[in-house]
Design a protein around this motif. Structure first.
Motif, PDB file in Angstrom:
ATOM      1  N   ASP A   1       1.191  -0.991   0.082  1.00 39.99           N
ATOM      2  CA  ASP A   1      -0.316  -0.087  -0.312  1.00 39.99           C
ATOM      3  C   ASP A   1       0.746   1.046   0.106  1.00 39.99           C
ATOM      4  OD1 ASP A   1       0.863   0.314   2.688  1.00 39.99           O
ATOM      5  OD2 ASP A   1      -0.896  -0.234   3.326  1.00 39.99           O
ATOM      6  N   ALA A   2       0.192   2.447   0.043  1.00 38.53           N
ATOM      7  CA  ALA A   2       0.971   4.090  -0.358  1.00 38.53           C
ATOM      8  C   ALA A   2       1.953   3.509   1.374  1.00 38.53           C
ATOM      9  CB  ALA A   2       0.089   4.741  -0.403  1.00 38.53           C
ATOM     10  N   LEU A   3       1.391   3.879   1.898  1.00 33.09           N
ATOM     11  CA  LEU A   3       2.431   3.591   3.266  1.00 33.09           C
ATOM     12  C   LEU A   3       3.406   3.298   3.166  1.00 33.09           C
ATOM     13  CD1 LEU A   3       0.621   4.872   7.095  1.00 33.09           C
ATOM     14  CD2 LEU A   3       2.966   3.439   7.058  1.00 33.09           C
ATOM     15  N   ALA A   4       3.432   1.466   2.524  1.00 30.89           N
ATOM     16  CA  ALA A   4       4.911   0.881   3.093  1.00 30.89           C
ATOM     17  C   ALA A   4       5.250   1.312   2.150  1.00 30.89           C
ATOM     18  CB  ALA A   4       3.842  -0.402   2.799  1.00 30.89           C
ATOM     19  N   VAL A   5       5.408   2.242   0.943  1.00 31.02           N
ATOM     20  CA  VAL A   5       5.538   2.504  -0.242  1.00 31.02           C
ATOM     21  C   VAL A   5       6.749   3.402   0.202  1.00 31.02           C
ATOM     22  CG1 VAL A   5       6.589   2.636  -2.169  1.00 31.02           C
ATOM     23  CG2 VAL A   5       4.749   1.415  -2.373  1.00 31.02           C
ATOM     24  N   LEU A   6       5.926   4.285   0.736  1.00 31.72           N
ATOM     25  CA  LEU A   6       6.652   5.963   0.960  1.00 31.72           C
ATOM     26  C   LEU A   6       7.593   5.642   2.473  1.00 31.72           C
ATOM     27  CD1 LEU A   6       3.576   7.960   0.636  1.00 31.72           C
ATOM     28  CD2 LEU A   6       5.985   7.650  -1.241  1.00 31.72           C
ATOM     29  N   ALA A   7       7.117   4.864   3.440  1.00 28.73           N
ATOM     30  CA  ALA A   7       8.255   3.937   4.084  1.00 28.73           C
ATOM     31  C   ALA A   7       9.567   3.513   3.707  1.00 28.73           C
ATOM     32  CB  ALA A   7       7.833   2.710   5.349  1.00 28.73           C
ATOM     33  N   ARG A   8       9.412   3.117   2.032  1.00 29.18           N
ATOM     34  CA  ARG A   8      10.275   2.514   1.471  1.00 29.18           C
ATOM     35  C   ARG A   8      11.393   3.607   0.940  1.00 29.18           C
ATOM     36  NH1 ARG A   8       9.064  -2.800  -1.095  1.00 29.18           N
ATOM     37  NH2 ARG A   8      11.541  -3.102  -1.880  1.00 29.18           N
ATOM     38  N   VAL A   9      10.551   4.569   0.575  1.00 29.70           N
ATOM     39  CA  VAL A   9      10.893   5.784  -0.085  1.00 29.70           C
ATOM     40  C   VAL A   9      11.609   6.621   0.666  1.00 29.70           C
ATOM     41  CG1 VAL A   9      10.339   7.792  -1.093  1.00 29.70           C
ATOM     42  CG2 VAL A   9       8.934   5.688  -2.259  1.00 29.70           C
ATOM     43  N   ALA A  10      11.498   6.213   1.882  1.00 33.86           N
ATOM     44  CA  ALA A  10      12.433   7.908   2.979  1.00 33.86           C
ATOM     45  C   ALA A  10      13.553   7.458   2.998  1.00 33.86           C
ATOM     46  CB  ALA A  10      11.593   6.983   4.159  1.00 33.86           C
ATOM     47  N   PRO A  11      14.214   6.714   2.795  1.00 33.53           N
ATOM     48  CA  PRO A  11      15.799   6.227   3.158  1.00 33.53           C
ATOM     49  C   PRO A  11      16.777   6.854   2.174  1.00 33.53           C
ATOM     50  CG  PRO A  11      14.848   4.263   3.790  1.00 33.53           C
ATOM     51  CD  PRO A  11      13.219   5.265   3.129  1.00 33.53           C
TER      52      PRO A  11
END
Length: 357
Positions: free
Chosen positions: A54-64
């Motif tokens: 989902d979007a939240l999981a994807v952005l958690a991986r984008v963050a670093p």
């Protein structure tokens, strides 16, 4: 008298949505491009029938892979109980070091889910969405002590799992949850709400840090923003606690050619998906500068029709022109999303009583 936030620089945000399953690599590429342009934040929506993370999981991986830009996933009211959402949002805030936002919505996936009979009307879902957001705020805002070192001033470790008032019960959710969640470094994630008609506008006035409005003229955008701030004051908020951004579809496929009549040069045109600008990045810069000078809004949330093409032209063309005119930042003065938006840290507050407005 206008309650509008002081003019200052334009705030700019962009969607990094793409058709098909969410792809971490593509979202990372687009987020880094937006960061290169100095945008405040990017948003990423969900779809009920979409496969993969989902979007939240994807952005958690984008963050670093990013350093400054805010990361704002859409989290719908239908995505489960609040405790996992709070935990995931706290993790996104941790890995992004204070750049997390929360786009509170009930519409994500409704077009897919309604034919299956799995979702009630949007108006019926808003109370649940509000309870979830308010519940999370109570857990995040209601803790004592320094979130950075986990201790009170007297050296004792606080009970991080206990809100100040554990007795509130909402229409669908309860505070009776022993989860131990860290408080986000910026107090709580920035809350973004699409300020449509009816309950959504009320929710935006009461809870949002950023309200998204849709308008085809600067006068209409200014009127919507003023109405939201008046209602925010009625809820005991200060006008400066709310940023109002015009959400605008952008089609920059015409490159450097003049905007079509009824689009860029003559203003956006209404469509089924919302107001649409079609033209080149130069004309878009003129539109943004003109609306900003008219006091229409604090900035724009831009939704590219073709993400890679339009976002690249936005950054290399529109943003560069706005920077040249001194209307948009040339560097990030801070590191958190609240700093980008000029929003104060939320103070600890007592639990809210009563249900959704």
């Amino acid at each position: 008298m206008s309650l509008r936030h002081g003019r200052g620089l334009v705030h700019l945000a962009a969607s990094v949505d793409q058709p098909g399953p969410l792809d971490v690599a593509s979202c990372t590429e687009l987020a880094r491009l937006a960061e290169r342009g100095g945008l405040d934040f990017v948003t990423l929506d969900d779809a009920f029938a979409r496969t993969g993370p989902d979007a939240l999981a994807v952005l958690a991986r984008v963050a670093p892979a990013t350093r400054r830009i805010g990361l704002v996933p859409t989290i719908a009211a239908t995505q489960g109980e609040p405790s996992p959402v709070r935990a995931a949002m706290a993790e996104l805030d941790r890995v992004s070091r204070g750049r997390a936002g929360w786009r509170l919505d009930v519409s994500a996936g409704m077009a897919d889910a309604r034919p299956l009979g799995t979702l009630p009307p949007a108006e019926a879902l808003w109370p649940q969405a509000v309870d979830g957001a308010d519940l999370a705020a109570q857990w995040w805002d209601g803790r004592e002590g320094d979130a950075g070192n986990g201790h009170l001033a007297n050296g004792r470790c606080p009970d991080r799992g206990r809100p100040r008032d554990g007795g509130r019960t909402g229409t669908a959710l309860s505070l009776r949850d022993p989860s131990v969640l860290p408080r986000p470094s910026a107090g709580r994630p920035v809350r973004v709400v699409d300020a449509g008609d009816g309950r959504a506008g009320t929710i935006a006035a009461r809870y949002a840090d950023v309200a998204l409005v849709r308008a085809v003229t600067p006068a209409r955008a200014a009127a919507l923003g003023e109405e939201l701030r008046v209602r925010a004051v009625e809820f005991g908020r200060t006008p400066n606690s709310l940023r109002v951004l015009v959400s605008l579809l952008v089609d920059l496929g015409d490159g450097e050619y003049a905007a079509e009549r009824g689009h860029g040069g003559g203003g956006p045109r209404p469509t089924a998906r919302g107001p649409l600008y079609r033209g080149g990045p130069v004309d878009l810069a003129e539109l943004v500068a003109g609306w900003h000078a008219d006091g229409a809004a604090d900035g724009f949330h831009l939704v590219p029709v073709e993400p890679r093409r339009d976002l690249e032209r936005l950054v290399n063309g529109t943003v560069a022109l706005l920077q040249h005119r001194g209307l948009f930042r040339t560097f990030y003065p801070g590191s958190t999303l609240r700093e980008h938006l000029g929003l104060a840290l939320p103070a600890d507050r007592p639990a809210v009583t009563g249900g959704a407005p």
